[in-house]
Design an enzyme around this catalytic site. Structure first.
Site, PDB file in Angstrom:
ATOM      1  N   GLY A  59     -13.666  32.091 -57.103  1.00 33.98           N
ATOM      2  CA  GLY A  59     -13.918  33.042 -56.408  1.00 33.98           C
ATOM      3  C   GLY A  59     -12.662  32.443 -54.860  1.00 33.98           C
ATOM      4  N   CYS A  86     -15.372  27.348 -61.778  1.00 30.81           N
ATOM      5  CA  CYS A  86     -15.023  26.910 -60.554  1.00 30.81           C
ATOM      6  C   CYS A  86     -16.164  27.403 -59.654  1.00 30.81           C
ATOM      7  CB  CYS A  86     -12.976  27.781 -60.651  1.00 30.81           C
ATOM      8  SG  CYS A  86     -12.440  27.115 -59.013  1.00 30.81           S
ATOM      9  N   TYR A  87     -15.305  28.632 -58.982  1.00 31.78           N
ATOM     10  CA  TYR A  87     -16.678  28.947 -57.256  1.00 31.78           C
ATOM     11  C   TYR A  87     -17.747  29.043 -58.433  1.00 31.78           C
ATOM     12  CZ  TYR A  87     -19.335  31.565 -54.156  1.00 31.78           C
ATOM     13  OH  TYR A  87     -19.402  32.336 -53.325  1.00 31.78           O
ATOM     14  N   HIS A 174     -10.115  26.180 -65.234  1.00 31.31           N
ATOM     15  CA  HIS A 174      -9.965  27.209 -65.034  1.00 31.31           C
ATOM     16  C   HIS A 174      -9.456  27.289 -67.023  1.00 31.31           C
ATOM     17  CE1 HIS A 174     -10.397  29.338 -61.447  1.00 31.31           C
ATOM     18  NE2 HIS A 174      -9.908  27.934 -60.820  1.00 31.31           N
ATOM     19  N   GLU A 176      -9.710  30.460 -68.220  1.00 27.90           N
ATOM     20  CA  GLU A 176      -8.936  31.389 -68.863  1.00 27.90           C
ATOM     21  C   GLU A 176      -7.436  31.689 -68.945  1.00 27.90           C
ATOM     22  OE1 GLU A 176     -10.932  30.779 -66.401  1.00 27.90           O
ATOM     23  OE2 GLU A 176     -10.034  31.827 -64.020  1.00 27.90           O
ATOM     24  N   ASP A 232       0.595  54.556 -72.228  1.00 26.21           N
ATOM     25  CA  ASP A 232      -0.953  55.362 -72.278  1.00 26.21           C
ATOM     26  C   ASP A 232      -1.284  56.936 -72.782  1.00 26.21           C
ATOM     27  OD1 ASP A 232      -1.448  53.250 -70.730  1.00 26.21           O
ATOM     28  OD2 ASP A 232      -1.249  53.517 -68.891  1.00 26.21           O
ATOM     29  N   LYS A 371      -4.880  47.025 -71.158  1.00 25.59           N
ATOM     30  CA  LYS A 371      -3.543  47.299 -71.236  1.00 25.59           C
ATOM     31  C   LYS A 371      -3.175  47.171 -72.480  1.00 25.59           C
ATOM     32  CE  LYS A 371       0.508  50.049 -70.171  1.00 25.59           C
ATOM     33  NZ  LYS A 371       0.250  51.339 -69.061  1.00 25.59           N
TER      34      LYS A 371
END
Ligand code: XMP
Length: 515
Positions: A59, A86-87, A174, A176, A232, A371
């Site tokens: 965050g 992290c946060y 992180h 990710e 989409d 997506k």
């Protein structure tokens, strides 16, 4: 209730950064279904919804900043495995009795992570040192009681910590982010080995489940879908067709602002290949009349948007017994319209201007998908690459890429030039390093000379950008030979063009489109 009640679900607790979506995607890449929840979710709600694990996101705030997002601390005692980044790590440390001193020594970018001798469950199998991505100011000084510190970097003494007995894990870096070398391995280890979640979020399951859900929702009713040829709406159509076959009718409004061969491709794929009941509305003339002498880009957009729904509902109300209108809403739209912590709140764009006395219930079969998952579903359903890997293309199409008034002649020029740009760059860019490329027709003419003749004609501007998400972009460093080839071809093959320019503006300060 979780959207996919029967799926084991990981909740990504959002502390207000852009990281939550990325984490949710990484979890799904590890074949586990994930949803983003707000940090103010209560322990009761977590108990009721029974996620298989929690990941606390990073965050932007300092944990000590006034109003910094907190989490109900009773959640740590529910026995659900938790991983904080992290946060999320700093909050876990403070909530459980550790310390996060104000050192003001930040660490941004690459760092070398060194595992400590203590046995880490989370990082089992990782080499002694590896590269990680950091982005923080403060960090944990003392881990809470019961935790052991499992790794450090040169600057951050507590780069990861865990209390395996309680199922609590955290990293200051992180995992990710793609720059963290073993990031996805850490996420997978947490999900599969530590939390014991089965790998069931696979393409086949996603489709089977969506098909079951659609059948359950619509029963024997008829469904209508506005097909544009974009990713989409194409995937919505293919998925609905798989689920309910000829109960589906698609309406394709051809406003005449499409690229070369695009309308024919839509008909070929959906009517000829998929045998979908397709209403192809040829509204080109109508749009040209409406747009006559219109130069303001916002007005162009408004006219095209409003007319689209008019034409669509004219067709839709001709069909008998249609109850549902299908929409290609994706998970990021759902998050952005419903998430309190997201810095930027977009109004939900699903406000459909139903005419008086007309109403359909909405069905949104892609509501839970990102997506990249939508593209994978489309490919699995047999949609061609040109559709599932299609570049972003504005709804009002070439109308926004013609600066100034739109005429049929300009549309033809732009379509031909654009086809050359797309053909040349796509055959050069085999790795798909360029995010988006197209031609623009500005509202100017200039003098040139062709053969012995003086010309006074339009230029074409080539736009090609590298980007990850269209929020920022840089102009693509295309080789001079490629630029030369496009320039020659456009001038030789497209009547009315006597000059080609390449746009070397990044975003910001420019935008990707011209308008
Ligand atoms: P800009 O020009 O603002 O564009 O940098 C950012 C991205 O959005 C795309 N774009 C659209 N996509 N409908 C869409 O689906 C639209 O009306 C629209 N207008 C712009 C643009 O191509 C770029 O990728």
């Amino acid at each position: 209730m979780s959207y996919h009640e029967q799926q084991p679900t990981v909740f990504v607790v959002d502390f207000g950064a852009q990281y939550a979506q990325l984490i949710a995607r990484r979890v799904r890449e590890a074949k586990v279904y994930s949803e983003i929840v707000s940090h103010d979710i209560t322990a009761e709600e977590i108990e009721r919804r029974q996620p298989a694990a929690l990941i606390l996101s990073g965050g932007p705030a300092s944990v000590y900043a006034p109003g910094a997002p907190k989490m109900d601390p009773r959640i740590y005692d529910l026995g659900i495995p938790i991983l904080g980044f992290c946060y999320g790590m700093q909050l876990m440390a403070i909530d459980l009795g550790g310390e996060v001193p104000h050192t003001d020594i930040g660490e941004y970018g690459f760092a070398e992570l060194a595992l400590l001798e203590s046995q880490s469950r989370l990082m089992e199998g990782l080499p002694g040192t590896s590269q990680v991505w950091m982005s923080h100011r403060d960090s944990v000084g003392t881990a809470p009681e019961g935790f052991c510190v499992t790794a450090r970097t040169a600057i951050t003494p507590v780069a990861s910590m865990e209390d395996a007995a309680r199922g609590l894990y955290a990293t200051q870096f992180h995992p990710e982010v793609a720059h963290t070398e073993y990031g996805q391995q850490i996420i997978r280890r947490f999900l599969h080995d530590i939390a014991g979640i089965p790998l069931v979020w696979t393409m086949v399951n996603i489709i089977d489940e969506a098909v079951d859900r659609i059948r359950e929702q619509v029963g024997s009713d008829r469904v209508i879908c506005a097909l544009s040829g974009g990713v989409d709406s194409s995937v919505v159509a293919a998925l609905l067709h798989r689920a309910i076959g000829d109960q589906l009718t698609c309406v394709f409004v051809d406003h005449g602002m499409l690229r070369l061969d695009e309308a024919a491709d839509v008909v070929r794929v959906f009517a000829d290949q998929f045998h979908i009941d397709l209403v192809h509305v040829q509204a080109q003339e109508r749009y040209l009349d409406l747009l006559d002498h219109v130069t303001d880009p916002e007005l162009k957009r408004r006219i095209i948007g409003e007319e689209f729904w008019k034409v669509f509902f004219e067709e839709a109300t001709k069909l008998k017994g249609v109850k549902w209108l299908a929409q290609g809403t994706l998970y990021p739209d759902v998050i952005e319209s419903g998430n309190k912590t997201a810095a930027k709140i977009k109004s939900h764009h699903n406000l459909i201007p139903f005419p008086d006395g007309v109403h359909f219930d909405l069905i949104e079969p892609l509501r839970a998908l990102f997506k990249d998952e939508v593209r994978a579903v489309g490919a699995e359903l047999g949609l061609p690459d040109e559709i599932v890997q299609r570049q972003p293309f504005p709804g009002p199409g070439l109308a926004v890429r013609i600066i100034g008034a739109i005429t049929e002649e300009k549309l033809d020029m732009l379509r031909e030039a654009d086809a050359i740009v797309r053909e040349e760059i796509s055959s050069w860019d085999t790795e798909r390093s360029v995010w988006q490329y197209f031609a623009v027709l500005p509202d100017i003419r200039s003098v040139g000379v062709m053969g012995d003749e003086r010309t006074y004609a339009h230029p074409i501007i080539i736009r090609a950008v590298a980007s990850a998400d269209a929020m920022t972009a840089d102009w693509a460093r295309l080789p001079h030979e490629l630029l030369a080839k496009m320039s020659n071809r456009i001038i030789n093959e497209v009547d009315g063009i006597n000059r080609v320019a390449y746009d070397i503006t990044s975003k910001p300060p420019g935008t990707i489109e011209w308008e």
